[in-house]
Design an enzyme around this catalytic site. Structure first.
Site, mmCIF file in Angstrom:
data_model
loop_
_atom_site.group_PDB
_atom_site.id
_atom_site.type_symbol
_atom_site.label_atom_id
_atom_site.label_comp_id
_atom_site.label_asym_id
_atom_site.label_seq_id
_atom_site.Cartn_x
_atom_site.Cartn_y
_atom_site.Cartn_z
ATOM 1 N N TYR A 24 0.795 -1.232 0.000
ATOM 2 C CA TYR A 24 0.000 0.000 0.000
ATOM 3 C C TYR A 24 0.829 1.284 0.000
ATOM 4 O O TYR A 24 0.272 2.372 -0.095
ATOM 5 C CB TYR A 24 -0.947 0.001 1.199
ATOM 6 C CG TYR A 24 -1.893 -1.163 1.183
ATOM 7 C CD1 TYR A 24 -2.918 -1.235 0.251
ATOM 8 C CD2 TYR A 24 -1.755 -2.214 2.086
ATOM 9 C CE1 TYR A 24 -3.782 -2.312 0.213
ATOM 10 C CE2 TYR A 24 -2.620 -3.294 2.067
ATOM 11 C CZ TYR A 24 -3.629 -3.334 1.128
ATOM 12 O OH TYR A 24 -4.486 -4.399 1.095
ATOM 13 N N HIS A 102 -8.128 2.028 -6.109
ATOM 14 C CA HIS A 102 -7.439 1.072 -5.236
ATOM 15 C C HIS A 102 -5.942 1.336 -5.325
ATOM 16 O O HIS A 102 -5.410 1.514 -6.426
ATOM 17 C CB HIS A 102 -7.734 -0.369 -5.648
ATOM 18 C CG HIS A 102 -9.173 -0.720 -5.530
ATOM 19 N ND1 HIS A 102 -9.751 -1.023 -4.325
ATOM 20 C CD2 HIS A 102 -10.157 -0.763 -6.457
ATOM 21 C CE1 HIS A 102 -11.036 -1.256 -4.522
ATOM 22 N NE2 HIS A 102 -11.310 -1.097 -5.803
#
Length: 151
Positions: A24, A102
């Site tokens: 991430y 995302h």
């Protein structure tokens, strides 16, 4: 400031910068939000951000967006992408165009992450580009909601 864009961050995104940075990234949610707010301000757009780990709170915030005159929603539904009919119904119910974002490439991850309850209704989906995906989504959102230059 004229039009409003709402950025919604789903469950566990409050842990950005700490949780699996190899997946991430190292930016915190606050870093991302501050970058987006600055980008919107340059275009004279009001940008609001919201994060919750609770599906119902996100649904409530989507409903609230309709009464606030939000023109476009950028949403990273996180894990709710793969499970939440309620988010889909809320977004369809308010009829505000939305972009799904995302940080990771969900299609290169576990099979259960490949399905989205939102993608077929989104005006666009950006995945796998890290925090830059939010910036790209915001660029498009600004272009979409600002009146055309008549010249």
């Amino acid at each position: 400031m004229s039009s409003t864009i709402l950025v919604i961050h789903g469950p566990n995104l409050n842990l950005l910068g700490k949780r699996e940075p190899e997946v991430y990234g190292h930016l915190t949610l606050d870093n991302i939000n501050q970058q987006l707010i600055a980008q919107a301000e340059q275009a004279s757009i009001t940008l609001d951000t919201f994060q919750s780990n609770w599906e119902g709170a996100i649904v409530d915030r989507i409903h609230q967006a309709q009464t606030e005159g939000v023109k476009l929603i950028i949403i990273n539904p996180a894990a709710l992408t793969h499970t939440s009919v309620a988010l889909r119904d809320a977004l369809l119910g308010v009829a505000i165009p939305f972009i799904e974002v995302h940080l990771s490439n969900v299609h290169a991850r576990e099979a259960f992450r490949h399905h989205s309850y939102l993608s077929d209704k989104a005006i666009g989906v950006i995945c796998g580009l890290g925090a830059k995906g939010y910036s790209f989504a915001l660029d498009y959102a600004i272009e979409k909601i600002q009146p055309s230059n008549p010249n």
